[in-house]
Design an enzyme around this catalytic site. Structure first.
Site, PDB file in Angstrom:
ATOM      1  N   GLU A 220      42.187  37.369  92.154  1.00 50.00           N
ATOM      2  CA  GLU A 220      43.271  37.634  93.099  1.00 50.00           C
ATOM      3  C   GLU A 220      43.945  38.964  92.765  1.00 50.00           C
ATOM      4  OE1 GLU A 220      44.866  33.797  94.987  1.00 50.00           O
ATOM      5  OE2 GLU A 220      45.938  34.044  93.122  1.00 50.00           O
TER       6      GLU A 220
ATOM      7  N   LYS B  46      52.307  26.595  97.107  1.00 56.21           N
ATOM      8  CA  LYS B  46      53.403  27.185  96.312  1.00 56.21           C
ATOM      9  C   LYS B  46      54.674  26.338  96.490  1.00 56.21           C
ATOM     10  CE  LYS B  46      51.063  31.569  96.740  1.00 56.21           C
ATOM     11  NZ  LYS B  46      51.122  33.008  96.795  1.00 56.21           N
TER      12      LYS B  46
ATOM     13  N   ASN C 190      46.884  26.523  98.305  1.00 59.26           N
ATOM     14  CA  ASN C 190      48.017  26.619  97.381  1.00 59.26           C
ATOM     15  C   ASN C 190      49.308  26.738  98.186  1.00 59.26           C
ATOM     16  OD1 ASN C 190      49.842  27.230  95.384  1.00 59.26           O
ATOM     17  ND2 ASN C 190      48.986  29.238  94.891  1.00 59.26           N
TER      18      ASN C 190
ATOM     19  N   HIS D 272      48.373  31.887  87.529  1.00 62.68           N
ATOM     20  CA  HIS D 272      48.633  32.555  88.807  1.00 62.68           C
ATOM     21  C   HIS D 272      49.548  33.752  88.558  1.00 62.68           C
ATOM     22  CE1 HIS D 272      50.094  33.420  92.805  1.00 62.68           C
ATOM     23  NE2 HIS D 272      49.035  32.770  93.261  1.00 62.68           N
TER      24      HIS D 272
ATOM     25  N   GLY E 220      49.884  37.839  99.588  1.00 61.87           N
ATOM     26  CA  GLY E 220      51.005  37.793 100.535  1.00 61.87           C
ATOM     27  C   GLY E 220      51.325  39.103 101.232  1.00 61.87           C
TER      28      GLY E 220
ATOM     29  N   SER F 245      45.805  37.033 100.594  1.00 62.02           N
ATOM     30  CA  SER F 245      45.870  37.308 102.042  1.00 62.02           C
ATOM     31  C   SER F 245      44.630  36.897 102.829  1.00 62.02           C
ATOM     32  CB  SER F 245      46.172  38.788 102.301  1.00 62.02           C
ATOM     33  OG  SER F 245      47.477  39.096 101.875  1.00 62.02           O
TER      34      SER F 245
HETATM   35  P1  PGA Z   1      48.260  34.364  99.921  1.00 62.08           P
HETATM   36  O1  PGA Z   1      48.382  33.743  98.469  1.00 62.08           O
HETATM   37  O2  PGA Z   1      47.039  33.761 100.560  1.00 62.08           O
HETATM   38  O3  PGA Z   1      49.520  33.990 100.620  1.00 62.08           O
HETATM   39  O4  PGA Z   1      48.114  35.840  99.752  1.00 62.08           O
HETATM   40  C1  PGA Z   1      47.245  33.537  97.673  1.00 62.08           C
HETATM   41  C2  PGA Z   1      47.645  33.070  96.315  1.00 62.08           C
HETATM   42  O5  PGA Z   1      48.688  33.509  95.801  1.00 62.08           O
HETATM   43  O6  PGA Z   1      46.956  32.245  95.713  1.00 62.08           O
END
Ligand code: PGA
Length: 237
Positions: free
Chosen positions: A157, A9, A7, A85, A163, A199
């Site tokens: 999640e 983003k 992803n 999400h 993040g 993460s």
């Molecule tokens: P991240 O994001 O791996 O940067 O924590 C995961 C997500 O939001 O799908």
């Protein structure tokens, strides 16, 4: 093979993505799905990759400034979409639209990655399961006739893990994913894949891989660098 969803983003531009695609060329297996900005979906499609959108509109067409309909996205060759999400739930009130979005995706034969997860306060109060069940009920209850074991995938999640570099312990993650799977089986007679997201990185993937109940990963930050992403996916069985 586990499903790996990258992803991106609202990150990366076409110039950077060209370099990215050259670097990963020939090294991406069939179990990887890319979710770049919709602007760049065709760059990935042209190279033969499976792609998805990070969201879809809750309506199929009409006066919705800035939205993208599933019909339009299908023209770019998406096979998947992410729905619900936590960033969309937080900033765009998406919890309200999840039900409609799931229906629209599934009736258009788009595989749906439904994100669910608790925030830090809810985690600390021990109400994680209540939150997850509520989010599942909202998305599933009215859509059961469209759902099968292949077209809907759950991404667990924890919001506090996205993040932040923090992730649940293997014990907690194992329990939570088992509870999600048991609930889906008992309440809806569904056996859905459950991904973990939040993460995921090169440091924690070895530990995460010890959890046999995890069917794949939704990866944000660690998918943005091609070398790191390749090293990461090479560690996934
Ligand atoms: P991240 O994001 O791996 O940067 O924590 C995961 C997500 O939001 O799908």
């Amino acid at each position: 093979m586990k499903l790996i969803c990258a992803n991106f983003k609202m990150n990366l531009t076409s110039r950077v993505l060209k370099i990215y695609l050259d670097e990963v060329s020939g090294k991406i297996k069939d179990n990887v799905v890319f979710f770049p900005s919709v602007l760049y979906l065709s760059m990935f499609k042209e190279r033969g990759y499976t792609v998805g959108s990070q969201d879809i509109s809750f309506k199929e067409f009409g006066s919705l400034t800035g939205d993208l309909s599933v019909t339009q996205l299908k023209e770019f060759g998406i096979d998947y979409t992410i729905i619900g999400h936590s960033e969309r739930r937080e900033f765009y009130n998406d919890s309200k639209y999840v039900k409609n979005k799931v229906k629209i995706a599934l009736t258009n034969n788009i595989k749906t990655i439904l994100c669910i997860g608790e925030n830090l306060k809810e985690f600390e109060e021990g109400v994680t399961l209540d939150i997850l069940k509520k989010e599942l009920d909202t998305a599933l209850k009215s859509n059961l006739k469209y759902i099968n074991n292949d077209n809907l995938i759950i991404a667990y999640e924890p919001i506090w893990a996205i993040g932040t570099g923090k992730i649940p312990t293997n014990k907690i993650l194992t329990e939570t994913i088992k509870e999600i799977k048991d609930y889906l089986q008992e309440s809806y007679n569904l056996k859905l894949k459950v991904l973990y997201g939040g993460s995921v990185n090169l440091e924690n993937i070895i530990e995460l891989e010890k959890i046999s109940l995890i069917d794949g990963y939704l990866i944000g930050g660690a998918s943005l660098n091609p070398d790191k992403f390749l090293s990461l996916i090479n560690k996934v069985n």
